[in-house]
Design an enzyme around this catalytic site. Structure first.
Site, PDB file in Angstrom:
ATOM      1  N   VAL A  85     -17.483  36.723  16.821  1.00  0.00           N
ATOM      2  CA  VAL A  85     -17.944  35.401  17.254  1.00  0.00           C
ATOM      3  C   VAL A  85     -17.620  34.336  16.212  1.00  0.00           C
ATOM      4  O   VAL A  85     -17.208  33.207  16.545  1.00  0.00           O
ATOM      5  CB  VAL A  85     -19.453  35.434  17.551  1.00  0.00           C
ATOM      6  CG1 VAL A  85     -19.965  34.033  17.863  1.00  0.00           C
ATOM      7  CG2 VAL A  85     -19.738  36.372  18.712  1.00  0.00           C
ATOM      8  N   ALA A  86     -17.755  34.684  14.929  1.00  0.00           N
ATOM      9  CA  ALA A  86     -17.488  33.718  13.873  1.00  0.00           C
ATOM     10  C   ALA A  86     -16.025  33.320  13.816  1.00  0.00           C
ATOM     11  O   ALA A  86     -15.683  32.226  13.354  1.00  0.00           O
ATOM     12  CB  ALA A  86     -17.921  34.289  12.523  1.00  0.00           C
ATOM     13  N   GLU A 142     -14.183  28.184  19.688  1.00  0.00           N
ATOM     14  CA  GLU A 142     -14.310  28.081  21.143  1.00  0.00           C
ATOM     15  C   GLU A 142     -13.777  26.767  21.713  1.00  0.00           C
ATOM     16  O   GLU A 142     -13.272  26.731  22.825  1.00  0.00           O
ATOM     17  CB  GLU A 142     -15.786  28.239  21.559  1.00  0.00           C
ATOM     18  CG  GLU A 142     -16.334  29.652  21.430  1.00  0.00           C
ATOM     19  CD  GLU A 142     -16.883  29.936  20.041  1.00  0.00           C
ATOM     20  OE1 GLU A 142     -17.419  31.030  19.848  1.00  0.00           O
ATOM     21  OE2 GLU A 142     -16.769  29.060  19.162  1.00  0.00           O
ATOM     22  N   ASP A 165      20.288   1.804  25.614  1.00  0.00           N
ATOM     23  CA  ASP A 165      21.088   0.759  26.252  1.00  0.00           C
ATOM     24  C   ASP A 165      20.953  -0.517  25.436  1.00  0.00           C
ATOM     25  O   ASP A 165      20.059  -0.646  24.597  1.00  0.00           O
ATOM     26  CB  ASP A 165      20.576   0.485  27.669  1.00  0.00           C
ATOM     27  CG  ASP A 165      21.068   1.524  28.659  1.00  0.00           C
ATOM     28  OD1 ASP A 165      22.169   2.046  28.469  1.00  0.00           O
ATOM     29  OD2 ASP A 165      20.325   1.808  29.621  1.00  0.00           O
ATOM     30  N   ASP A 181      19.043   3.430  33.211  1.00  0.00           N
ATOM     31  CA  ASP A 181      18.449   2.735  34.353  1.00  0.00           C
ATOM     32  C   ASP A 181      19.212   2.945  35.657  1.00  0.00           C
ATOM     33  O   ASP A 181      18.722   2.593  36.716  1.00  0.00           O
ATOM     34  CB  ASP A 181      18.335   1.230  34.079  1.00  0.00           C
ATOM     35  CG  ASP A 181      19.682   0.598  33.725  1.00  0.00           C
ATOM     36  OD1 ASP A 181      20.713   1.310  33.823  1.00  0.00           O
ATOM     37  OD2 ASP A 181      19.719  -0.588  33.356  1.00  0.00           O
ATOM     38  N   ASP A 215      22.893   7.641  35.362  1.00  0.00           N
ATOM     39  CA  ASP A 215      22.220   8.003  34.105  1.00  0.00           C
ATOM     40  C   ASP A 215      21.322   9.219  34.276  1.00  0.00           C
ATOM     41  O   ASP A 215      20.878   9.801  33.291  1.00  0.00           O
ATOM     42  CB  ASP A 215      21.353   6.828  33.600  1.00  0.00           C
ATOM     43  CG  ASP A 215      22.196   5.666  33.107  1.00  0.00           C
ATOM     44  OD1 ASP A 215      23.320   5.926  32.655  1.00  0.00           O
ATOM     45  OD2 ASP A 215      21.734   4.522  33.203  1.00  0.00           O
ATOM     46  N   GLU A 243     -18.865  30.944   8.151  1.00  0.00           N
ATOM     47  CA  GLU A 243     -19.458  31.763   9.206  1.00  0.00           C
ATOM     48  C   GLU A 243     -19.146  33.246   9.018  1.00  0.00           C
ATOM     49  O   GLU A 243     -19.962  34.109   9.367  1.00  0.00           O
ATOM     50  CB  GLU A 243     -18.941  31.297  10.577  1.00  0.00           C
ATOM     51  CG  GLU A 243     -19.463  29.919  10.973  1.00  0.00           C
ATOM     52  CD  GLU A 243     -18.861  29.405  12.266  1.00  0.00           C
ATOM     53  OE1 GLU A 243     -19.247  28.306  12.696  1.00  0.00           O
ATOM     54  OE2 GLU A 243     -18.006  30.100  12.851  1.00  0.00           O
ATOM     55  N   THR A 279     -22.812  21.665  17.373  1.00  0.00           N
ATOM     56  CA  THR A 279     -22.638  20.653  16.332  1.00  0.00           C
ATOM     57  C   THR A 279     -21.175  20.321  16.067  1.00  0.00           C
ATOM     58  O   THR A 279     -20.868  19.253  15.548  1.00  0.00           O
ATOM     59  CB  THR A 279     -23.292  21.131  15.022  1.00  0.00           C
ATOM     60  OG1 THR A 279     -22.617  22.310  14.557  1.00  0.00           O
ATOM     61  CG2 THR A 279     -24.759  21.450  15.235  1.00  0.00           C
TER      62      THR A 279
END
Length: 893
Positions: free
Chosen positions: A293-294, A298, A340, A616, A620, A685, A715
């Protein structure tokens, strides 16, 4: 040709039945209750209410059950499933259920954030509504594609995307129907061709929604819109594929698998070691659960997704519409921009500033010269629609006393040979008192090569000698060197209609030269300077004259160290082109055919560059697809270019590309910042569990699994999201582009996260734990489980560890805001979201510690008040250690 099963249109009670579009044009117009002049605005509004907007059935880009399921099966979630299973086997059912609850909560949060990200991308279409040209009330006008209705008379031109199913009334077009048929070759469609096809899709007189007009011009009557079109029927039956992961997301997923593998390996390795050190199997399982878990960050994947989506929104505000999340990160690594000139570096607001007669002398244009300028055009000055250069020429002709009504001009015109980028010229054949006259305008070198005579302002026609030709070439060079775009204008009289373009454009008489200026955008020079500071080279690829393009390039700060014209580029071997593009030069590719862009993009890609290519036009599109980032012009570009591009500029401005690069660098840097922030908490942790295992349980567990979950999901989350909104770090655009293969997680990041901030946080957290535990009477030989009086002290001690990590998080949050710069350079309070996140973090921690229901769940108890006196220094100590490290790095740089 008659076709079975056709029906007439019948509108009753707001409903309509389909007509047979393959019947004769006259009968179709009658059945649709329309005319060649088009519908009236009033009738169009009524039909819009009857038939609804012209848009396809909307499908979600992904099926939500599958998308939600994926959140339960990514590597970090799988790691938590293993932890829950271990907890269940160890008999701690409450912990197992708590971990499952965390998996569900995290999956729902990630799914929701990805949905928000997808909606952010989909909503970009609203910034750039598509338009089409129709005839209503007898006049041509532009309307939103969604407002198109059956019976509208559609005006199609080269580069347009066909907005609805329609039947041609006049003219001929080439259509790219690959979107419907899968055949890549364009097909010819003309109003006067016989319709003998077996399938409706193969009909020679029909065009369909979603196909592209690659050449020609035509008028067509709309017979089906929205879900009633061929494309609409396909869309109703199809399911769109899920948007692919971006390279950054794939990198992070690989990192997640690495974390999972390391966590499981360490847990498996320490499980027997813990038993050998004196732990019971239940304690060893608890240790393995805590270690897994440490190690799980997550909130990492959903935070990255949200950061990329925020980057897309930020770029939209700058005028760059991003169609894929992955483009945000790719922008940050751009090494070369191929741009261009017209409309991108310049304002695309042309005006004529100089005119020369057939002999090259400055003059006011005569009647024949001005007539040629007004006749050889497709723009409409009255509605200001058409090419900006043509509008400038029409304005100049009008100021010289020649004004032509565009509608009359187009109706009387006999032939139109449109501007071709290969020929670099345009020709119209118009009626004249003596028969016909061909008016030609185009690149001086192309037009002069086809001239045999000239017409000076004074005197009659003169033969074009070699000396005169050389003098005219010198005049063209002089005008181009001053940044003018130069066009040559010529004519030829015919008694009979010329058979083909070659005839119409031969043995011409030069009427004169015009010099137009399209001034550079004022903001481009600063943007080019920012590119150079960022280690990005800028090449110009244009169909314009080399001298003109080079002059404009130098005005905005582009080196223009080498000017390569189209024929030279076409003849250049691959090795030579590679060597040219990998040199330190900035190059102007002039008179370049559209295919040249594709070749340049291929060469740069082969040389390892990350290329942003602007375009454009219809031609192209291949280069825009081939480039790492195809950038289309939103204001002046064609639908084809916008479809092929990854990014669309709403203002056609080069400076917007550079702003997008800065935004891309900001997003990528912020992703790395919150990765450092999240990874920094793994050390404090994990270390308590290692201490517990290595001591054989002599030292009680300094932190519980549920307290770790409170840190990782409670936190930690909001400050991490706030770091994703951090402003660009000072000097971000003075750094070279990151290497293409550079990993999102580097050794230096791990050194900062685990070695510096993580280690300091772990030492401070364990110091707080032992201070409370020893202060309460605990000794290494004391069994807490056998001494009820120490149970409350132990709860206070683990709470102190939890709070110490929370206070250290404040320091890591502010330290992670910069990668190299000092905190004072960006300001302590400039990220208000981070301040709010830190405030929430403290409130959430206080709730866990002081609210009785949460005390029971998380096993907390308020520690002695003297503990807080020391903890207020923890953020400063963690931040100070990292600040000192960054100072040493800057000093050594």
């Amino acid at each position: 040709m008659a076709h079975p099963h056709h029906v007439r249109t019948a509108e009753r009670n707001g409903e309509s039945m389909a007509v047979d579009p393959r019947e004769s044009a006259g009968r179709l117009l009658r059945d649709l209750r329309t005319r060649v002049e088009g519908l009236t605005e009033r009738e169009a509004r009524r039909r819009l209410e009857v038939h609804g907007p012209n848009e396809l059935p909307r499908h979600r880009a992904r099926q939500w059950p599958a998308a939600l399921l994926r959140q339960f099966t990514h590597p970090l979630a799988l790691l938590l499933w293993v932890a829950a299973a271990l907890a269940w086997i160890a008999g701690t059912r409450e912990l197992a259920w708590a971990i499952v609850a965390v998996i569900v909560l995290n999956a729902v949060l990630a799914f929701w954030q990805e949905e928000q990200a997808e909606q952010a991308v989909e909503s970009l279409g609203e910034y750039l509504p598509q338009h089409c040209r129709v005839r209503r009330d007898g006049h041509a006008r532009s309307v939103l594609v969604t407002e198109l209705v059956p019976g509208d008379v559609l005006l199609l031109d080269e580069g347009d995307r066909v907005p609805a199913d329609a039947r041609l009334l006049s003219g001929a077009v080439e259509i790219d129907a690959s979107a419907l048929t899968g055949e890549s070759s364009p097909v010819e469609r003309a109003a006067d061709l016989p319709d003998t096809a077996l399938r409706r899709l193969d009909s020679a007189v029909l065009v369909f929604s979603g196909t592209v007009c690659t050449g020609g011009a035509a008028e067509a009557v709309v017979h089906a819109t929205g879900r009633h079109t061929e494309l609409g029927r396909i869309a109703a039956l199809s399911v769109r594929v899920r948007i692919a992961e971006s390279p950054l997301e794939r990198q992070v997923r690989r990192v997640a698998w690495l974390i999972a593998a390391v966590a499981v390996a360490v847990a498996v390795a320490f499980l027997p070691l813990g038993v050998l050190a004196g732990l019971s199997w239940a304690q060893a399982f608890l240790f393995a659960i805590g270690l897994i878990v440490a190690n799980v960050p997550e909130g990492l994947l959903p935070t990255i997704t949200l950061a990329l989506a925020a980057g897309v929104r930020g770029m939209a505000r700058r005028g760059a519409l991003v169609k894929r999340l992955s483009a945000v990160e790719t922008l940050g690594s751009t090494t070369v921009i191929c741009t261009d000139k017209t409309g991108t570096l310049t304002r695309n607001v042309m005006r004529v500033v100089e005119a020369r007669d057939g002999a090259g002398e400055k003059t006011s244009p005569g009647f024949k010269f001005a007539t040629a300028l007004a006749s050889c055009a497709t723009a409409d000055e009255r509605t200001s629609s058409g090419d900006p250069m043509e509008l400038a020429l029409l304005d100049f002709a009008r100021s010289s006393g020649v004004s032509v009504d565009a509608e009359t001009r187009d109706q009387e015109r006999v032939r139109l040979f449109r501007f071709d980028p290969h020929f670099k010229r345009m020709t119209t054949v118009d009626p004249s008192p003596s028969g016909f006259v061909a008016h030609v305008k185009g690149a001086p070198e192309e037009v002069l090569a086809r001239c045999t005579s000239t017409l000076p302002a004074r005197g009659g026609t003169q033969p074009l000698t070699g000396a005169a030709r050389a003098a005219l070439a010198g005049v063209v060079d002089d005008m181009a060197d001053r940044g003018l775009r130069v066009l040559a204008v010529a004519k030829r009289d015919f008694t009979a209609l010329p058979d083909d373009r070659g005839t119409a454009e031969s043995e011409l008489c030069l009427l004169g030269l015009v010099g137009l200026i399209d001034p550079p955008r004022p903001e481009v020079a600063e943007a080019v300077s920012a590119c150079h500071s960022a280690g990005i080279r800028v090449h110009v690829v244009t169909g314009d004259n080399g001298r003109t393009a080079a002059a404009i390039a130098r005005q905005v700060g582009i080196g223009a160290d080498n000017v390569v014209d189209g024929p030279a580029l076409d003849a250049m071997p691959e090795a030579e082109l590679d060597g040219l593009l990998t040199s330190e030069q900035e190059i102007v590719f002039c008179r370049a055919a559209p295919e040249s862009k594709l070749r340049i993009a291929d060469a740069l890609h082969h040389c390892g560059h990350v290329v942003a290519m602007t375009g454009d036009g219809v031609n192209d599109a291949p280069a825009l697809r081939r480039a790492d980032l195809g950038v289309a012009m939103g204001a002046s570009g064609t639908d084809v270019a916008r479809e092929a591009a990854t990014i669309v500029l709403t203002d056609d401005n080069f400076a917007t590309i550079v702003g997008g690069i800065e935004e891309g660098r900001r997003v990528y840097a912020n992703v790395r910042k919150f990765i450092v922030y999240i990874f920094a908490h793994l050390t404090p942790e994990v270390l308590p569990f290692l201490l517990f295992a290595l001591s054989g349980g002599v030292i009680p567990l300094p932190l519980t699994v549920l307290q770790i979950l409170a840190i990782d999901l409670g936190t930690e989350t909001l400050p991490a999201l706030a770091l994703g909104r951090e402003r660009p770090e000072p000097g971000a655009m003075r750094q070279p582009p990151r290497e293409r293969k550079q990993s999102v997680v580097t050794r230096r990041m791990l050194l900062r996260a685990w070695g510096i901030m993580g280690s300091v946080s772990a030492i401070l957290a364990l110091a707080a734990f032992f201070a409370v535990l020893i202060g309460g009477g605990w000794r290494p030989d004391t069994d807490i489980a056998a001494d009820p009086g120490l149970h409350h002290v132990y709860l206070q001690a683990t709470t102190a560890t939890f709070l110490a990590i929370v206070f250290c998080q404040l320091g890591t949050a502010f330290a992670s805001r910069t990668d190299h710069a000092a905190l004072r350079e960006i300001g302590l309070g400039t990220n208000r979201l981070l301040l709010a996140g830190c405030a929430f973090e403290l409130l959430f921690a206080a709730a866990i510690v002081y609210l009785p229901p949460l005390q029971v769940v998380f096993g907390t108890a308020p520690p002695p008040s003297w503990v807080f006196a020391g903890m207020v220094l923890f953020p400063v100590l963690v931040w100070g250690a990292d600040e000192f490290y960054r100072y040493r790095v800057r000093a050594g740089a």
